[in-house]
Design a protein around this motif. Structure first.
Motif, PDB file in Angstrom:
ATOM      1  N   ALA A 216       0.837  -1.198   0.000  1.00 28.64           N
ATOM      2  CA  ALA A 216       0.000   0.000   0.000  1.00 28.64           C
ATOM      3  C   ALA A 216       0.875   1.253   0.000  1.00 28.64           C
ATOM      4  O   ALA A 216       0.584   2.241  -0.694  1.00 28.64           O
ATOM      5  CB  ALA A 216      -0.921  -0.027   1.227  1.00 28.64           C
ATOM      6  N   ALA A 217       1.959   1.202   0.794  1.00 31.06           N
ATOM      7  CA  ALA A 217       2.865   2.345   0.880  1.00 31.06           C
ATOM      8  C   ALA A 217       3.549   2.601  -0.455  1.00 31.06           C
ATOM      9  O   ALA A 217       3.665   3.746  -0.904  1.00 31.06           O
ATOM     10  CB  ALA A 217       3.898   2.101   1.987  1.00 31.06           C
ATOM     11  N   VAL A 218       3.977   1.505  -1.091  1.00 28.32           N
ATOM     12  CA  VAL A 218       4.638   1.624  -2.400  1.00 28.32           C
ATOM     13  C   VAL A 218       3.657   2.207  -3.423  1.00 28.32           C
ATOM     14  O   VAL A 218       3.999   3.125  -4.181  1.00 28.32           O
ATOM     15  CB  VAL A 218       5.168   0.241  -2.859  1.00 28.32           C
ATOM     16  CG1 VAL A 218       5.584   0.271  -4.324  1.00 28.32           C
ATOM     17  CG2 VAL A 218       6.352  -0.185  -1.975  1.00 28.32           C
ATOM     18  N   ASP A 219       2.431   1.695  -3.383  1.00 30.05           N
ATOM     19  CA  ASP A 219       1.405   2.181  -4.313  1.00 30.05           C
ATOM     20  C   ASP A 219       1.157   3.672  -4.108  1.00 30.05           C
ATOM     21  O   ASP A 219       1.045   4.441  -5.077  1.00 30.05           O
ATOM     22  CB  ASP A 219       0.097   1.398  -4.104  1.00 30.05           C
ATOM     23  CG  ASP A 219       0.210  -0.024  -4.639  1.00 30.05           C
ATOM     24  OD1 ASP A 219      -0.671  -0.853  -4.287  1.00 30.05           O
ATOM     25  OD2 ASP A 219       1.169  -0.329  -5.378  1.00 30.05           O
ATOM     26  N   ALA A 220       1.077   4.075  -2.833  1.00 26.95           N
ATOM     27  CA  ALA A 220       0.809   5.469  -2.514  1.00 26.95           C
ATOM     28  C   ALA A 220       1.946   6.366  -3.029  1.00 26.95           C
ATOM     29  O   ALA A 220       1.703   7.444  -3.586  1.00 26.95           O
ATOM     30  CB  ALA A 220       0.637   5.622  -1.001  1.00 26.95           C
ATOM     31  N   LEU A 221       3.192   5.893  -2.829  1.00 27.27           N
ATOM     32  CA  LEU A 221       4.355   6.665  -3.300  1.00 27.27           C
ATOM     33  C   LEU A 221       4.320   6.800  -4.818  1.00 27.27           C
ATOM     34  O   LEU A 221       4.607   7.854  -5.378  1.00 27.27           O
ATOM     35  CB  LEU A 221       5.655   5.964  -2.869  1.00 27.27           C
ATOM     36  CG  LEU A 221       6.103   6.210  -1.434  1.00 27.27           C
ATOM     37  CD1 LEU A 221       7.277   5.293  -1.087  1.00 27.27           C
ATOM     38  CD2 LEU A 221       6.515   7.679  -1.236  1.00 27.27           C
ATOM     39  N   ARG A 222       4.000   5.656  -5.451  1.00 26.88           N
ATOM     40  CA  ARG A 222       3.973   5.652  -6.913  1.00 26.88           C
ATOM     41  C   ARG A 222       2.935   6.663  -7.426  1.00 26.88           C
ATOM     42  O   ARG A 222       3.199   7.453  -8.327  1.00 26.88           O
ATOM     43  CB  ARG A 222       3.648   4.236  -7.392  1.00 26.88           C
ATOM     44  CG  ARG A 222       3.929   4.009  -8.862  1.00 26.88           C
ATOM     45  CD  ARG A 222       3.761   2.559  -9.240  1.00 26.88           C
ATOM     46  NE  ARG A 222       4.892   1.735  -8.799  1.00 26.88           N
ATOM     47  CZ  ARG A 222       4.800   0.450  -8.489  1.00 26.88           C
ATOM     48  NH1 ARG A 222       3.636  -0.164  -8.547  1.00 26.88           N
ATOM     49  NH2 ARG A 222       5.864  -0.217  -8.117  1.00 26.88           N
ATOM     50  N   LYS A 223       1.781   6.638  -6.748  1.00 27.97           N
ATOM     51  CA  LYS A 223       0.694   7.539  -7.139  1.00 27.97           C
ATOM     52  C   LYS A 223       1.128   8.992  -6.980  1.00 27.97           C
ATOM     53  O   LYS A 223       0.936   9.839  -7.835  1.00 27.97           O
ATOM     54  CB  LYS A 223      -0.552   7.247  -6.277  1.00 27.97           C
ATOM     55  CG  LYS A 223      -1.848   7.675  -6.896  1.00 27.97           C
ATOM     56  CD  LYS A 223      -3.032   7.184  -6.105  1.00 27.97           C
ATOM     57  CE  LYS A 223      -3.586   5.879  -6.661  1.00 27.97           C
ATOM     58  NZ  LYS A 223      -4.700   5.350  -5.857  1.00 27.97           N
ATOM     59  N   ALA A 224       1.807   9.260  -5.806  1.00 24.69           N
ATOM     60  CA  ALA A 224       2.289  10.620  -5.537  1.00 24.69           C
ATOM     61  C   ALA A 224       3.291  11.037  -6.605  1.00 24.69           C
ATOM     62  O   ALA A 224       3.276  12.172  -7.080  1.00 24.69           O
ATOM     63  CB  ALA A 224       2.924  10.662  -4.142  1.00 24.69           C
ATOM     64  N   ASP A 228       3.266  14.270  -9.474  1.00 24.36           N
ATOM     65  CA  ASP A 228       4.285  15.324  -9.648  1.00 24.36           C
ATOM     66  C   ASP A 228       4.752  15.426 -11.100  1.00 24.36           C
ATOM     67  O   ASP A 228       5.327  16.430 -11.485  1.00 24.36           O
ATOM     68  CB  ASP A 228       5.503  15.031  -8.760  1.00 24.36           C
ATOM     69  CG  ASP A 228       5.164  15.296  -7.294  1.00 24.36           C
ATOM     70  OD1 ASP A 228       4.141  15.943  -7.043  1.00 24.36           O
ATOM     71  OD2 ASP A 228       5.926  14.839  -6.429  1.00 24.36           O
ATOM     72  N   GLY A 229       4.624  14.256 -11.827  1.00 21.00           N
ATOM     73  CA  GLY A 229       5.172  14.194 -13.158  1.00 21.00           C
ATOM     74  C   GLY A 229       4.499  15.197 -14.050  1.00 21.00           C
ATOM     75  O   GLY A 229       5.064  15.858 -14.870  1.00 21.00           O
TER      76      GLY A 229
END
Ligand SMILES: [Zn+2]
Length: 229
Positions: A216-224, A228-229
């Motif tokens: 979930a944390a990895v997914d959240a980071l990826r989404k964040a 930004d992109g």
């Protein structure tokens, strides 16, 4: 704080204890105490010694006070017996009014010693007014205590046993003492297994929860990151 045991090798210096020719009780029991000490320390048990060399020891009340002050959990005084040449065997002496747990603790040591090699079982003894009413070690200590008589220095077979089974006797005493203070004795004839207590075992259900949380944390980071992109 580590559990501590007091080892009191009887006699010393000007007092040889019992003897047979040039064989002195004070030497036998010091050698024995010095062999038991590292075995206890290897189990994480602290050791207070009333002497570590051939010196005259303070009176018994002072030696007991050393153990009392150090907060020792048990006090074992090491001796060798003396009588006519036929007397032999092993005994431990406790206070004449020792309670059941104190008797049981002494019995642990006796059982371990008798398991080393057959000899006469002289038992856990309570003194009587006619017969060693109370040894000082059992009077001045505030913790459970016993006085061990490991064979008769006046008996050739007992001396032979003492020498031949010296290492086993030392380990037997260490095992008995560990049982007394509730420490699981681990045999030392294998190499160290490294820092065992740093190993963490995670139950499977916790592991699954942990993985899910990480995902979930990895997914959240990826989404964040995408944002930004
Ligand atoms: Zn003695």
């Amino acid at each position: 704080m580590a559990i501590k045991i007091c080892l009191d090798p009887g006699h010393g210096g000007n007092d040889p204890g019992a003897l047979l020719g040039k064989r002195y009780e004070k030497d036998d029991v010091l050698r024995l105490a010095l062999a038991v000490k590292p075995l206890l320390e290897a189990q994480g048990v602290g050791v207070v010694m009333t002497r570590t060399d051939d010196k005259t020891v303070p009176p018994i009340a002072e030696r007991c006070q050393m153990a009392n002050n150090a907060g020792c959990a048990y006090y074992l005084s090491l001796h060798r017996d003396a009588a006519g040449p036929a007397a032999h065997g092993i005994s431990l002496w406790v206070h004449s009014r020792a309670n059941d747990p104190t008797v049981r603790k002494a019995q642990y040591i006796l059982d371990e010693l008798l398991a080393v090699t057959p000899t006469q079982n002289r038992g856990v003894q309570k003194g009587t007014p006619q017969n060693y009413e109370n040894f000082g070690v059992n009077v001045y200590t505030t913790m459970a205590s016993a006085l061990l008589e490991l064979g008769f220095i006046t008996n050739a077979d007992d001396n032979d046993r003492f020498d031949r089974y010296f290492d086993q006797y030392a380990e037997a005493i260490a095992r008995g003492l560990c049982k007394i203070v509730g420490v699981d004795y681990k045999a030392q004839d294998r190499p160290s297994e490294g820092p065992q207590d740093e190993t963490i075992t995670i139950p499977r259900k916790d592991w699954n929860t942990l993985c899910a949380a990480l995902q979930a944390a990895v997914d959240a980071l990826r989404k964040a990151g995408e944002g930004d992109g």
